[in-house]
Scaffold this active site. Sequence first.
Site, mmCIF file in Angstrom:
data_model
loop_
_atom_site.group_PDB
_atom_site.id
_atom_site.type_symbol
_atom_site.label_atom_id
_atom_site.label_comp_id
_atom_site.label_asym_id
_atom_site.label_seq_id
_atom_site.Cartn_x
_atom_site.Cartn_y
_atom_site.Cartn_z
ATOM 1 C CB THR A 12 -1.085 -0.097 0.933
ATOM 2 O OG1 THR A 12 -1.607 -1.072 1.340
ATOM 3 C CG2 THR A 12 -1.856 1.676 1.451
ATOM 4 C CB SER A 54 3.244 -7.525 1.813
ATOM 5 O OG SER A 54 1.944 -7.901 2.008
ATOM 6 C CB THR A 86 0.486 -3.563 6.377
ATOM 7 O OG1 THR A 86 -0.774 -3.428 5.961
ATOM 8 C CG2 THR A 86 1.846 -2.037 6.318
ATOM 9 C CG ASP A 87 -2.459 -7.900 4.304
ATOM 10 O OD1 ASP A 87 -2.408 -7.093 4.526
ATOM 11 O OD2 ASP A 87 -2.925 -8.064 2.848
#
Length: 324
Positions: A12, A54, A86-87
């Site tokens: 993101t 990710s 971030t995942d």
Amino acid sequence: MKTILAIHTGGTISMSQNEKGEVVPNAENPIAKEATIINGQVNLITDELFNLPSPHVTPSVMLQIKQRIDRAVTEGVDGVVITHGTDTLEETAYFLDLTQTSDIPIVLTGAMRSSNEIGSDGLYNFQSAIMVAATPESQGKGALVVMNDEIHTARYVTKTHTTNVATFRTPTFGPIGVVAKGKAQYFQELIQQGTCDIDHVDDNVFLIKAYAGMDGTLFNAIATPETKGLVIEGLGAGNLPPATLPAIEKLLALRIPIVLVSRCYNGVAQDIYDYEGGGIELTKMGLILCQGLNGQKARIKLLVGLSGGLTGDRLKAFVSNAIS
Ligand code: ASP
């Protein structure tokens, strides 16, 4: 002046919102050219290594990031910042933590709001991460995760919220430092853990979560010679429903290493309970407990140990942090 390498990998932080409100990847990373944020304080060099959401990141991508860092170390950089979705950020961070070969700061960051959204946190987090990487006290701390003015260790940080900018937390132990007005300050030290340098990744290491009334179906499905390892997110302090035990025995008979963590958000899995499927029976059977890691981190640790050729007692010592 410190030389910091920024490795961009996507997520993101590199995306934008379109006119329909959907967050989409860009051909050009909007933060990669934002030299003004460092205000002449560091020599920033940039490598746009990947442009991946990710969920597309695999252990082989993590290995390529590690190899890029190793190359940067030989080139003499003082620190590395990695921007990442971030995942799965916590998994890449822990992979880099376990496989590091130097003590330069390795700092991962990302964003919860894309580059053109109101209150976008990407550029700010990127700036904080650069400052943390350039701080002398950040040396020798392994991989760090810097988001939302907090500094977390790769070992215990986890994503806790789907959209909130305060998503990265360290349950049980808390962050080790904070960032305020561009300055990093530390409050805690981590005990050492063993590292394992690797040059390839062996996958087929699985993660299964336990639930009330579980039986052996999922475990039987991976009882094949292709399976290299398994992490189970057990119940509470580290227990399993009795109906899973025959299938777990079958996996152990195939010499598949099995690591047991807790599905609880806080705390550490331990051999406390002495009943059928309790932690005492599970550890007697040969399941390996590992020092408060969550399931996805324990999987990375098992995968790194196996990829480094560790087996038997050496693998057990590495995963359970009995060696440093
Ligand atoms: N789904 C995005 C990713 O992990 C989320 C993010 O970057 O925050 O790539």
